[in-house]
Every structure is written in C-alpha cells, then in structure tokens.
Design a protein around this motif. Structure first.
Motif, PDB file in Angstrom:
ATOM      1  N   CYS A  11      -1.849 -29.691 -34.190  1.00  0.00           N
ATOM      2  CA  CYS A  11      -2.749 -30.296 -33.204  1.00  0.00           C
ATOM      3  C   CYS A  11      -4.011 -29.436 -33.050  1.00  0.00           C
ATOM      4  O   CYS A  11      -3.904 -28.212 -32.950  1.00  0.00           O
ATOM      5  CB  CYS A  11      -2.013 -30.421 -31.870  1.00  0.00           C
ATOM      6  SG  CYS A  11      -3.096 -30.920 -30.506  1.00  0.00           S
ATOM      7  N   TYR A  13      -6.037 -29.025 -30.623  1.00  0.00           N
ATOM      8  CA  TYR A  13      -6.485 -28.658 -29.270  1.00  0.00           C
ATOM      9  C   TYR A  13      -5.952 -27.305 -28.824  1.00  0.00           C
ATOM     10  O   TYR A  13      -6.401 -26.279 -29.282  1.00  0.00           O
ATOM     11  CB  TYR A  13      -6.140 -29.788 -28.296  1.00  0.00           C
ATOM     12  CG  TYR A  13      -6.994 -31.013 -28.545  1.00  0.00           C
ATOM     13  CD1 TYR A  13      -8.365 -30.966 -28.332  1.00  0.00           C
ATOM     14  CD2 TYR A  13      -6.448 -32.201 -29.032  1.00  0.00           C
ATOM     15  CE1 TYR A  13      -9.167 -32.074 -28.580  1.00  0.00           C
ATOM     16  CE2 TYR A  13      -7.241 -33.304 -29.279  1.00  0.00           C
ATOM     17  CZ  TYR A  13      -8.607 -33.243 -29.043  1.00  0.00           C
ATOM     18  OH  TYR A  13      -9.401 -34.325 -29.286  1.00  0.00           O
ATOM     19  N   CYS A  14      -4.945 -27.258 -27.947  1.00  0.00           N
ATOM     20  CA  CYS A  14      -4.626 -25.967 -27.325  1.00  0.00           C
ATOM     21  C   CYS A  14      -3.841 -25.053 -28.260  1.00  0.00           C
ATOM     22  O   CYS A  14      -3.427 -25.446 -29.348  1.00  0.00           O
ATOM     23  CB  CYS A  14      -3.894 -26.177 -26.009  1.00  0.00           C
ATOM     24  SG  CYS A  14      -2.107 -26.309 -26.150  1.00  0.00           S
ATOM     25  N   CYS A  18       1.469 -27.128 -31.654  1.00  0.00           N
ATOM     26  CA  CYS A  18       2.387 -28.251 -31.903  1.00  0.00           C
ATOM     27  C   CYS A  18       2.095 -28.875 -33.262  1.00  0.00           C
ATOM     28  O   CYS A  18       0.935 -29.090 -33.621  1.00  0.00           O
ATOM     29  CB  CYS A  18       2.188 -29.345 -30.859  1.00  0.00           C
ATOM     30  SG  CYS A  18       2.586 -28.839 -29.198  1.00  0.00           S
ATOM     31  N   CYS A  46       1.554 -33.658 -25.885  1.00  0.00           N
ATOM     32  CA  CYS A  46       0.867 -34.153 -24.682  1.00  0.00           C
ATOM     33  C   CYS A  46      -0.115 -35.246 -25.094  1.00  0.00           C
ATOM     34  O   CYS A  46      -0.264 -35.569 -26.278  1.00  0.00           O
ATOM     35  CB  CYS A  46       0.173 -33.006 -23.956  1.00  0.00           C
ATOM     36  SG  CYS A  46      -1.311 -32.423 -24.778  1.00  0.00           S
ATOM     37  N   GLY A  49      -2.493 -34.343 -27.938  1.00  0.00           N
ATOM     38  CA  GLY A  49      -1.876 -34.312 -29.263  1.00  0.00           C
ATOM     39  C   GLY A  49      -1.577 -35.720 -29.771  1.00  0.00           C
ATOM     40  O   GLY A  49      -1.710 -35.998 -30.964  1.00  0.00           O
ATOM     41  N   PRO A 175       1.117 -28.058 -21.878  1.00  0.00           N
ATOM     42  CA  PRO A 175       2.292 -28.844 -21.478  1.00  0.00           C
ATOM     43  C   PRO A 175       3.564 -28.482 -22.236  1.00  0.00           C
ATOM     44  O   PRO A 175       4.657 -28.611 -21.690  1.00  0.00           O
ATOM     45  CB  PRO A 175       1.867 -30.286 -21.781  1.00  0.00           C
ATOM     46  CG  PRO A 175       0.384 -30.255 -21.845  1.00  0.00           C
ATOM     47  CD  PRO A 175       0.005 -28.885 -22.324  1.00  0.00           C
ATOM     48  N   ILE A 176       3.408 -28.017 -23.463  1.00  0.00           N
ATOM     49  CA  ILE A 176       4.616 -27.710 -24.240  1.00  0.00           C
ATOM     50  C   ILE A 176       5.257 -26.407 -23.747  1.00  0.00           C
ATOM     51  O   ILE A 176       6.484 -26.245 -23.791  1.00  0.00           O
ATOM     52  CB  ILE A 176       4.264 -27.675 -25.747  1.00  0.00           C
ATOM     53  CG1 ILE A 176       3.838 -29.077 -26.190  1.00  0.00           C
ATOM     54  CG2 ILE A 176       5.395 -27.150 -26.604  1.00  0.00           C
ATOM     55  CD1 ILE A 176       4.848 -30.192 -25.923  1.00  0.00           C
TER      56      ILE A 176
HETATM   57 FE1  SF4 Z   1      -1.784 -30.283 -28.706  1.00  0.00          FE
HETATM   58 FE2  SF4 Z   1      -0.818 -30.839 -26.310  1.00  0.00          FE
HETATM   59 FE3  SF4 Z   1       0.655 -29.445 -28.072  1.00  0.00          FE
HETATM   60 FE4  SF4 Z   1      -1.453 -28.332 -26.940  1.00  0.00          FE
HETATM   61  S1  SF4 Z   1       0.408 -29.000 -25.887  1.00  0.00           S
HETATM   62  S2  SF4 Z   1      -0.949 -28.237 -29.115  1.00  0.00           S
HETATM   63  S3  SF4 Z   1      -2.887 -30.049 -26.760  1.00  0.00           S
HETATM   64  S4  SF4 Z   1      -0.019 -31.567 -28.271  1.00  0.00           S
END
Ligand code: SF4
Length: 676
Positions: A11, A13-14, A18, A46, A49, A175-176
């Motif tokens: 992913c 983003y963060c 993930c 999330c 993702g 969130p993970i």
């Molecule tokens: Fe992507 Fe959300 Fe996982 Fe972060 S928590 S890597 S934004 S899917």
C-alpha cells in the motif's frame, strides 16, 4: 479472452506496510484485492488501502514534461526538459542547489537520488518532510538507545500486556496497528491513551484515557516515573546491567513536585498514578508515539522521557516492548536507510571525511561532500535552484506564506510528481513521475520490514520512474559510469553494498510475503524482529538515561490569540491530500476540512455546528467549517491536515533551534471568529 492478473504490492500510504494485490485486466489497472496471507495486514486494509489503485488511474495524472513560459505551462519533450535542467543544475554552485524528496519514493529511487546529489552536484543539500515528523526522534533516540528505529515489529505489539499510546490516533492513522492492539486487549492487555482530543482511538481502545493539556507530555511521563520509583517498580537488574545515568534521573525525580506536574498537565495525580502502575507493573510494555509527541519545540525532551520510562522498567529487547516511533509514509523508514539526508550517507553513516572516502571508493568517484548539507527549510529559503521530488512544501512546510515567498524567489524550480500540486503550480519545470504501482522496487515499513513492489502496469503518457529520470540526468551531466543502472534490481545490488543493514537481503529472498526486517547481515540470516536484545547499539552497549525537564511551547496563548491550535490526520486522507483527494471514494467520504471546537468555547463565540469560522495566528488566516464536539479540550482547536484551502500550515510557525530545528506544528496560538 480476458486476462486477469493479481500483482502483489505494498500500500502506498502509511508506514504499516500492508500488502495488497493489484488487479490488472488486459493490461489495465482496475482495482485491488486484499492479500489474505500477508503477515502485516492478513487481508484487512483501511479505506485508503482498499482504494490504493485509484491514485494511479486518476485522470488528473501528469502525463508530459511541462515548462513554464510567460507564466503558462506548455508541454515539452523529455529531451528538452532534461537538457534545460542539466544546464540549470550545471551552472549553479553546489551550495546554491537543494533537493527535497519524498518517502513515497521507493528505496531504489531514493538511493539513486542521493547518489546523484552527492556525485553530480557535490553537496549534501537534501532532505524531506520526515524532517517535520521525526527530526526530534533521531537526536533523542540516538543519544539514549543509540538508534532511531522502531525496535520491535508491528505484529509483536500483540504480545504486549500494556500499550501506552502517547498521542497517535491509531484507529485513523495506523488502523492496522490499532487492530493488533485490539487483539492484545483480547488477551488481557491494558491500554493507556494520552491525547488532548478524545479520539476514536481513546474512545475505543483506552482502558485509561488522559485528556492531557497540550504539549505537556514529558511532564506527564516524569510524573509517571516518580510514582514508579516511589513504589519501587523500577527494574533494578535491567538498570544495573544495561543502562547508565540512572542516578541523575533518580535524583531529578526525587525532587519533582507532583503538585506542579498535576497543574502543568491538568491530569489528576491519582490518574497519573494509575497510568504509572498500569505501565510499571506490566511484563511487556510498549510505547507508541508519532507527531503529537515529536512535532514540538520540546519534542526531544518528550521522547527522552518516554525512553527513560521504558528503560527504568526494563522494557527493551523483548517482543512487544520499546519506544516505537511511527513513521507516516509507506517508505518512511527506507527514506532514512537510503540516506538522502543532509547528515547521513546510506545506512545512517554520518557525513564526514571518512564516510565520504568510503563512498568514493565504493562508487569509484571523486570529491564527495564531507560536510553536512542544508535542511528542508534552509533549502526552501536559501537555494537558488530547488529540485522537489514527490513533496509539497506549499502544504507540508510550516508558515505557508513564507514558503510561497521563498519559492517565488527561486531562479529555477523543478517539481517531479504524479499530480499538479500546489508546489508544482509554482515551478518552472514539472516532470511526470510513475507511481509505486508502475515500477519494481522495494519499500521499508515502520518496523524495518523491507518488502518488494512489482510493476503492475506501465506509467501513463510519458511518465517515468524517479530513478530513471535521475540516471538519465546524470548521464547528460557527464556521470554515465556511476549511473549505469539497468533496473531496480541492479540498484538494489548496490544498496546491499552501501547499507550494511541490508547486506543479506536480496530480491530473490523478498519473494516471500513477510519481507525481511533489517538488520540482516548475511543471506542466510532471517532478519531481526526485535532489536537491542542483550545490548544497545551504543559505543559501550549501554543505554543512557537523560533527564528531560518540562519546557513550555515556543508560542503560548495570550489575550490577542487566546486559543491553542493543533492538527492531525483523518482516516480517509493522507498527508497533504495530493493522492487521496484525487481518489473519488475517499474524497466523497470527507471532501472538506473542519475545525473541532469545544461546546463551551463555541457558546462563548456564538458559534454553532456548521458555521464558517476564521482562525488567525500571527502568520496567517484560514476559514473552514465548525465541528462542535465534547471530544476536544476547552481552549483547543483541531483542523485536519489534508485540505489546502484551509491548510494548518498557514497558521503554524515557530521552529526550535538545533539540533532538531523542529517547527512547532502541534501547538501555536490563534484567535477564532465566526464568519458573518
Ligand atoms: Fe495502507 Fe491503511 Fe495499511 Fe496503512 S493501514 S498501509 S494506509 S491499508
């Protein structure tokens, strides 16, 4: 016949890292699928993702190089664009040029960029927005435990029996990781959340919630340590065997006035005591922090206090322990590892003559720079030529008005990105870049997990990968031999020689979905889930206690600006919103900013839910919509980060001095008015 492929990637983003599968139908990226056996996320992603592919397929992507003539962008060829950039870079002196990069780039991109800056331009003038997140973490963690990284894994948080969430709103921003905490709670773990806002994380996860007065975190932690010490809960064996400097801390804590701590933090002493005992009595206690702790003038003291707390209770060197900095971007850790920084070569090797010589030998080049370069804001202010890759200082840097004025003064500004950002609008040249889904490579997540990305589709139009653009530029500027990379795999082989922590990691080994956590010294080494087992990476192997006294913020409320302003992220968006606001589903969820205000403050200002409000600091004004909520402390105003039309950094301002030069993003004084 229709062909459907599922291409594994990470992913964008963060920093959780993930895994996701990109769905490619007849060569076209059409969606994503959860990756059920990915160890980090186990098929759960999330909202960001689940919509990760959409920023790649957006119809707003930059497709061709653009050059500005008479204030208007015109399409140009790569050949013309690179020739002009080579000419401008070539004619500027090393100290007149600066490079701002992004932790959205892959390790391979970042490695090539830092090599270009050092080999071709003979300067260490390079930095990124992580400066604004963790420039306090690095000195604080290096001076205590000898390394600025997350010492455990996100997966092992499940093994903690107490988790101290010092600020981050994990359910929206990581969130993970929040999911791991929920699992730990099911096994009996207790969770402490300290945050001036009663966030969804505080509401859903906290067994004990402390609605702390903003920017008083180290006072709170000092108070907790005093209770632990008075109760005899410190880990005497760990302190004796693995640390030094405890007597100074003990002396300081013995003299601490708890009444003063209660007054400063606005948390009753019995609650501080409860938090102290909850943490101090745990077998494995884990601390998680991010910008809410780090982005303060006193960020270094905040982090040192957290480290003291973990050290005095023996909470290092085991799964589910440690003080864990959470890096915001997908490749936030990799960014540090690759060394596109003013003070570190790859592998956190300090900029000095010895390191420069080592890299001259490795790269077979001469005259590499051996003195520290300029940091982010110094480059924005002082460099004549600025080259920005994937970053958006018009939104991410403090005091936007000052940034705008500084960018207008540039003799030549290049922006390389996937979209036309607020910063790109100001550039002389804009280059279209590929997303992480359009190239091979690796990224390194928050817990040092190096993972592979696989190219799913070709970049649109004439967009190119960042590493390829810099290799081409280097060749045009006479450095073909040092930049003869054919592929990201080729670059990674050189990374393994430059970054000792990556030596045993290969593309072949990264085929397994778990990735490999560095340090990984040999090709048969499994990687390192938990760091600091047995000894710390300091000269004598011991961790150093550091007394962290409370100091007030750089700008406090007064009669003219009576409210405290702070900011943060929401689950639907990321950073300056460049990618998520162009993702229809995410933007539909939250298309505009807002200002959270306590009902008492709202009443005093005759503000009602949904009213337009104006926030003014000493540096600027923004307008947005009021959201009246009991969840925010009286006297505090919160605005999310992601909306350029009400960008918090128009308001933020003062910076701490060296070594961190951290802007005080999370605390400045504002006045609030209803817009009539
Ligand atoms: Fe992507 Fe959300 Fe996982 Fe972060 S928590 S890597 S934004 S899917």
């Amino acid at each position: 016949m229709t062909s459907i492929e599922h291409v594994p990637t990470i992913c964008p983003y963060c920093g959780c890292g993930c895994g996701i599968y990109l769905v490619v139908r007849d060569g076209e990226l059409v969606g994503m699928e959860p990756w059920k056996d990915h160890p980090v996320c186990e098929g759960k992603n999330c909202q960001k993702g689940r919509n990760a592919h959409a920023c790649s397929t957006s119809d707003q992507r930059l497709l061709r190089p653009l050059v500005k003539r008479d204030g208007v962008f015109e399409e140009t060829s790569w050949d013309a664009a690179l020739s002009l950039i080579a000419e401008k870079l070539g004619s500027a002196a090393p100290d007149e040029v600066g490079f701002i990069n992004s932790a959205k780039c892959t390790n391979e991109d970042l490695y090539v960029i830092q090599k270009f800056v050092r080999v071709v331009k003979k300067t260490n003038n390079m930095d990124n927005a992580s400066r604004f997140c963790h420039s306090t973490s690095v000195p604080a963690l290096l001076s205590t435990v000898g390394s600025g990284v997350m010492p455990t894994s996100t997966i092992s948080i499940e093994q903690a029996d107490c988790i101290f969430v010092a600020g981050p709103n994990l359910q929206e921003t990581y969130p993970i990781i929040a999911r791991r905490i929920i699992r730990a709670k099911r096994k009996g773990a207790k969770v402490i959340v300290a945050d001036p806002r009663r966030t969804i994380t505080a509401r859903n996860l906290a067994d004990l919630y402390l609605q702390i007065y903003p920017a008083t975190d180290n006072a709170l932690v000092n108070g907790m340590m005093k209770f632990i010490l008075d109760e005899g809960l410190e880990d005497k064996g760990f302190i004796e065997e693995r640390t030094k400097g405890f007597e100074d801390l003990k002396h300081y804590l013995q003299g601490l006035d708890l009444g003063e701590i209660e007054r400063i933090t606005d948390i009753p002493l019995d609650v501080i005591k409860e938090a102290a005992f909850m943490y101090g009595k745990a077998q494995n206690a884990c601390i998680l922090y991010n910008a809410g702790i780090a982005q303060h003038g006193a960020g270094i003291e905040n982090i040192r206090a957290l480290v003291d707390l973990a050290l005095m209770t023996g909470n290092y060197g085991k799964p589910g322990t440690g003080v864990n900095p959470l890096r915001g971007h997908a490749n936030g850790e990799g960014f540090g590892d690759m060394g596109p920084l003013p003070v570190f070569y790859p592998g956190f090797q300090k900029v000095n003559e010895e390191t420069a010589k080592r890299f001259e030998d490795l790269w077979e080049v001469e005259d590499l720079p051996s003195t520290p370069g300029m940091t982010y804001m110094d480059m924005v202010e002082k460099c004549k030529v600025l080259y920005i890759v994937g970053a958006n200082p018009m939104s991410a840097a403090p005091d936007t008005t000052r940034v705008r004025q500084a960018l207008k003064r540039k003799e030549f500004l290049v922006v390389q990105d996937i979209f036309m950002t607020e910063t790109a609008e100001m550039a002389d040249m804009v280059l279209p870049a590929a997303t992480s889904m359009e190239k091979d490579g690796t990224m390194t997540g928050v817990d040092r997990r190096v993972q592979r990305l696989y190219k799913a589709v070709a970049p649109p139009g004439d967009a190119r990968p960042d590493w390829g653009i810099f290799c081409e530029l280097a060749k045009r500027m006479g450095f073909e031999a040092a930049f003869g990379f054919d592929s990201p795999a080729d670059i990674f082989e050189e990374i393994r020689k430059s970054v000792p922590q990556y030596k045993g990691i290969t593309y072949e080994r990264l085929k397994k979905p778990s990735g490999i956590q560095w340090p990984c010294p040999t090709e048969d080494h499994p990687g390192t889930e938990v760091m600091f087992v047995g000894k710390f990476p300091t000269a004598d192997g011991l961790a150093q206690f550091q007394v962290a006294e409370y100091t007030p913020p750089l700008e406090v409320p007064d009669e003219e600006y009576p409210y405290i302003f702070t900011n943060g992220r929401v689950v639907f968006h990321f950073h300056s919103g460049t990618m998520t606001r162009r993702t229809r589903r995410l933007n539909n969820e939250l298309p505009h900013g807002f200002a959270e205000i306590n009902p008492e403050d709202a009443r005093a200002l005759s503000i009602q839910e949904g009213d337009q409000v104006r926030l003014t600091s000493r540096r600027g004004t923004i307008e947005t919509v009021a959201k009246v909520t009991e969840d925010i402390r009286k006297g505090l105003i919160f605005v999310p980060w992601h909306f350029s039309e009400c960008a918090p950094n128009i308001l933020t301002g003062p910076c701490a001095g060296p070594p961190s030069k951290m802007p005080e993003f999370k605390f400045c004084a504002v006045k609030v008015e209803k817009v009539s």
